[in-house]
Motif scaffolding. Sequence first.
Motif, PDB file in Angstrom:
ATOM      1  N   ARG A 124       0.827  -1.208   0.000  1.00 49.51           N
ATOM      2  CA  ARG A 124       0.000   0.000   0.000  1.00 49.51           C
ATOM      3  C   ARG A 124       0.865   1.263   0.000  1.00 49.51           C
ATOM      4  N   HIS A 125       1.965   1.252   0.768  1.00 47.68           N
ATOM      5  CA  HIS A 125       2.858   2.412   0.797  1.00 47.68           C
ATOM      6  C   HIS A 125       3.477   2.634  -0.571  1.00 47.68           C
ATOM      7  N   LEU A 126       3.865   1.540  -1.214  1.00 46.47           N
ATOM      8  CA  LEU A 126       4.424   1.649  -2.556  1.00 46.47           C
ATOM      9  C   LEU A 126       3.378   2.169  -3.547  1.00 46.47           C
ATOM     10  N   ALA A 127       2.136   1.735  -3.369  1.00 46.51           N
ATOM     11  CA  ALA A 127       1.066   2.226  -4.244  1.00 46.51           C
ATOM     12  C   ALA A 127       0.848   3.724  -4.047  1.00 46.51           C
ATOM     13  N   THR A 128       0.947   4.215  -2.800  1.00 41.91           N
ATOM     14  CA  THR A 128       0.781   5.654  -2.527  1.00 41.91           C
ATOM     15  C   THR A 128       1.875   6.466  -3.205  1.00 41.91           C
ATOM     16  N   ILE A 129       3.120   5.966  -3.109  1.00 45.64           N
ATOM     17  CA  ILE A 129       4.238   6.672  -3.751  1.00 45.64           C
ATOM     18  C   ILE A 129       4.083   6.656  -5.264  1.00 45.64           C
ATOM     19  N   THR A 130       3.614   5.537  -5.803  1.00 45.48           N
ATOM     20  CA  THR A 130       3.401   5.437  -7.247  1.00 45.48           C
ATOM     21  C   THR A 130       2.371   6.452  -7.710  1.00 45.48           C
ATOM     22  N   THR A 131       1.333   6.659  -6.922  1.00 43.76           N
ATOM     23  CA  THR A 131       0.307   7.657  -7.263  1.00 43.76           C
ATOM     24  C   THR A 131       0.902   9.058  -7.284  1.00 43.76           C
ATOM     25  N   ALA A 132       1.769   9.342  -6.310  1.00 43.12           N
ATOM     26  CA  ALA A 132       2.405  10.667  -6.267  1.00 43.12           C
ATOM     27  C   ALA A 132       3.305  10.876  -7.483  1.00 43.12           C
ATOM     28  N   VAL A 133       4.048   9.838  -7.856  1.00 46.04           N
ATOM     29  CA  VAL A 133       4.922   9.943  -9.024  1.00 46.04           C
ATOM     30  C   VAL A 133       4.098  10.142 -10.289  1.00 46.04           C
ATOM     31  N   ALA A 134       2.961   9.424 -10.367  1.00 44.14           N
ATOM     32  CA  ALA A 134       2.098   9.570 -11.545  1.00 44.14           C
ATOM     33  C   ALA A 134       1.546  10.991 -11.667  1.00 44.14           C
ATOM     34  N   GLN A 135       1.436  11.700 -10.535  1.00 48.64           N
ATOM     35  CA  GLN A 135       0.936  13.082 -10.552  1.00 48.64           C
ATOM     36  C   GLN A 135       2.055  14.098 -10.760  1.00 48.64           C
ATOM     37  N   GLY A 136       3.300  13.616 -10.952  1.00 49.19           N
ATOM     38  CA  GLY A 136       4.411  14.507 -11.289  1.00 49.19           C
ATOM     39  C   GLY A 136       5.357  14.811 -10.159  1.00 49.19           C
TER      40      GLY A 136
END
Length: 323
Positions: A240-252
């Motif tokens: 889940r933590h990795l998924a949160t970071i991935t979302t942030a990266v996807a937003q730039g």
Amino acid sequence: MGLRRRMAASYVLVTAAAVLVVEAALLGVYLPTIVGDSDLQNRLQAQAGRDAKILSLAVSDIGAAVPGTGLADLLDVAQKAAREDLSLNGSPTPQDQNLRITYTAGKAVDQPVEILVDPTGLVVAGSAQGSYPPGSRLDLGLPQEGGGSGKTRMGAVAWWSSPVLIYPPGLRGATARSAAPGSYKLAGYVVVAAPIGYGGATADYSLSLLTPGVLVLILVVPVGLVFGLLSTRRLIGRVRHLATITTAVAQGDFRPRAPVTEGDEIGQLEESFNRMTERLESALNAERAAGQAEARQAERVRIARELHDSISQDWVAMAAVAA
């Protein structure tokens, strides 16, 4: 269904499958033994005891009517007199819940047999003339009341031996059975034998094997569920933590990094994700720097062009004035 629930469900399914496999293995390994040692032995005992009681009454009546008759002759006459009720010539019809005995003049093959012997083990009559002809010796040892199993001329068999008794004169049925044991006289034995595992398992024995497995299954399912939820808690948290970071990266936002906590597959994924994010950030910074350099160069060109145009206009004006 979330990943955590699916992993917990997989634990439950694997646990249940393991219990079912063990139960099936137990059934396959122990069912023939249980059939041979329990249900079959009970049926042998019931069959031998039934015909031994019939013969006991017959020999008692004949012995009282014809005193002095030898045991061998007494047994032979009694079994012929009661042949309609005995299984020495094949099971009577209708057949009860005991073993089905089939008479054969040859050898018994994968079928139960009934044998009448005298106290020394000498065969008087039998349902398989080829295997146990009259006058031959019983190959189960010296006959005595009880059962067992072993190797015989029929192969591996289980057997039960019930005594044929001569009751005291005037006593029959329940009255005879209640008489003092010393008042009986042993006339011989009814021996019933059958191949190990003959007749299959009964529902009661199959149920007795399945019941413990069902109880274990009922107990281990909630245990497996709890274990699955607890054991996957940390793993699901990392995902889940990795998924949160991935979302942030996807937003730039390329600044967040996934902490590499362990050297397992998830740790390798976290490390690879961090390297990928660093490369993406470096590439984006390089692209921004290149864009800024191009913008500065374009600005210089624009300024130079404007200066050139301004100087050219001034030069033309000066030349016109001078002329």
